[in-house]
Design a protein around this motif. Structure first.
Motif, PDB file in Angstrom:
ATOM      1  N   LEU A   8      43.527   3.409  40.327  1.00 44.22           N
ATOM      2  CA  LEU A   8      44.716   2.548  40.323  1.00 44.22           C
ATOM      3  C   LEU A   8      45.495   2.688  39.021  1.00 44.22           C
ATOM      4  O   LEU A   8      46.733   2.756  39.042  1.00 44.22           O
ATOM      5  CB  LEU A   8      44.318   1.092  40.550  1.00 44.22           C
ATOM      6  N   VAL A   9      44.790   2.740  37.894  1.00 42.52           N
ATOM      7  CA  VAL A   9      45.475   2.913  36.604  1.00 42.52           C
ATOM      8  C   VAL A   9      46.224   4.240  36.582  1.00 42.52           C
ATOM      9  O   VAL A   9      47.299   4.352  36.006  1.00 42.52           O
ATOM     10  CB  VAL A   9      44.465   2.819  35.436  1.00 42.52           C
ATOM     11  N   THR A  10      45.681   5.232  37.254  1.00 44.15           N
ATOM     12  CA  THR A  10      46.310   6.550  37.279  1.00 44.15           C
ATOM     13  C   THR A  10      47.508   6.600  38.219  1.00 44.15           C
ATOM     14  O   THR A  10      48.549   7.167  37.872  1.00 44.15           O
ATOM     15  CB  THR A  10      45.282   7.615  37.710  1.00 44.15           C
ATOM     16  N   PHE A  11      47.378   6.002  39.400  1.00 41.31           N
ATOM     17  CA  PHE A  11      48.391   6.215  40.430  1.00 41.31           C
ATOM     18  C   PHE A  11      49.417   5.092  40.587  1.00 41.31           C
ATOM     19  O   PHE A  11      50.433   5.299  41.252  1.00 41.31           O
ATOM     20  CB  PHE A  11      47.716   6.504  41.768  1.00 41.31           C
ATOM     21  N   VAL A  12      49.203   3.930  39.998  1.00 43.55           N
ATOM     22  CA  VAL A  12      50.219   2.868  40.074  1.00 43.55           C
ATOM     23  C   VAL A  12      51.541   3.322  39.436  1.00 43.55           C
ATOM     24  O   VAL A  12      52.608   3.077  40.003  1.00 43.55           O
ATOM     25  CB  VAL A  12      49.692   1.545  39.472  1.00 43.55           C
ATOM     26  N   PRO A  13      51.535   3.996  38.280  1.00 45.72           N
ATOM     27  CA  PRO A  13      52.815   4.482  37.742  1.00 45.72           C
ATOM     28  C   PRO A  13      53.518   5.480  38.666  1.00 45.72           C
ATOM     29  O   PRO A  13      54.748   5.491  38.752  1.00 45.72           O
ATOM     30  CB  PRO A  13      52.420   5.150  36.422  1.00 45.72           C
ATOM     31  N   LEU A  14      52.739   6.286  39.388  1.00 49.28           N
ATOM     32  CA  LEU A  14      53.337   7.209  40.351  1.00 49.28           C
ATOM     33  C   LEU A  14      54.007   6.451  41.490  1.00 49.28           C
ATOM     34  O   LEU A  14      55.115   6.805  41.916  1.00 49.28           O
ATOM     35  CB  LEU A  14      52.268   8.155  40.889  1.00 49.28           C
ATOM     36  N   LEU A  15      53.365   5.405  41.963  1.00 49.23           N
ATOM     37  CA  LEU A  15      53.975   4.576  42.998  1.00 49.23           C
ATOM     38  C   LEU A  15      55.232   3.876  42.478  1.00 49.23           C
ATOM     39  O   LEU A  15      56.215   3.730  43.206  1.00 49.23           O
ATOM     40  CB  LEU A  15      52.971   3.543  43.505  1.00 49.23           C
ATOM     41  N   GLY A  16      55.194   3.454  41.228  1.00 53.90           N
ATOM     42  CA  GLY A  16      56.380   2.845  40.624  1.00 53.90           C
ATOM     43  C   GLY A  16      57.540   3.827  40.528  1.00 53.90           C
ATOM     44  O   GLY A  16      58.691   3.473  40.793  1.00 53.90           O
ATOM     45  N   ALA A  17      57.235   5.059  40.172  1.00 49.24           N
ATOM     46  CA  ALA A  17      58.291   6.077  40.104  1.00 49.24           C
ATOM     47  C   ALA A  17      58.878   6.352  41.486  1.00 49.24           C
ATOM     48  O   ALA A  17      60.099   6.507  41.632  1.00 49.24           O
ATOM     49  CB  ALA A  17      57.732   7.362  39.504  1.00 49.24           C
ATOM     50  N   ALA A  18      58.029   6.380  42.502  1.00 49.97           N
ATOM     51  CA  ALA A  18      58.524   6.575  43.862  1.00 49.97           C
ATOM     52  C   ALA A  18      59.391   5.391  44.298  1.00 49.97           C
ATOM     53  O   ALA A  18      60.421   5.580  44.963  1.00 49.97           O
ATOM     54  CB  ALA A  18      57.354   6.754  44.824  1.00 49.97           C
TER      55      ALA A  18
END
Length: 68
Positions: A8-18
């Motif tokens: 989650l720490v890794t991929f939450v920023p990716l979801l935010g960018a999307a």
């Protein structure tokens, strides 16, 4: 099964960018929300870390490509 906090720490920023790409008018608020969530998750990682325990901690293991 526990919460996959490192993922989650890794991929939450990716979801935010999307989300920012999807709704550019709300980019500032999406970025703020994403940052707060990521920071809160990283505080959980810090709180759960045990300095006295040797070895890897909070390990996440998944079977990929039919391996088992």
């Amino acid at each position: 099964m526990s919460l996959p906090i490192l993922s989650l720490v890794t991929f939450v920023p990716l979801l935010g960018a999307a989300a920012i790409l999807a709704v550019p008018a709300a980019a500032r608020w999406i970025a703020l929300g994403t940052t707060i969530v990521t920071f809160a998750l990283s505080l959980c990682v810090w709180a759960l870390f045990d300095n006295a325990a040797p070895g890897f901690q909070m390990v996440e293991q998944l079977n990929w490509l039919g391996g088992g």
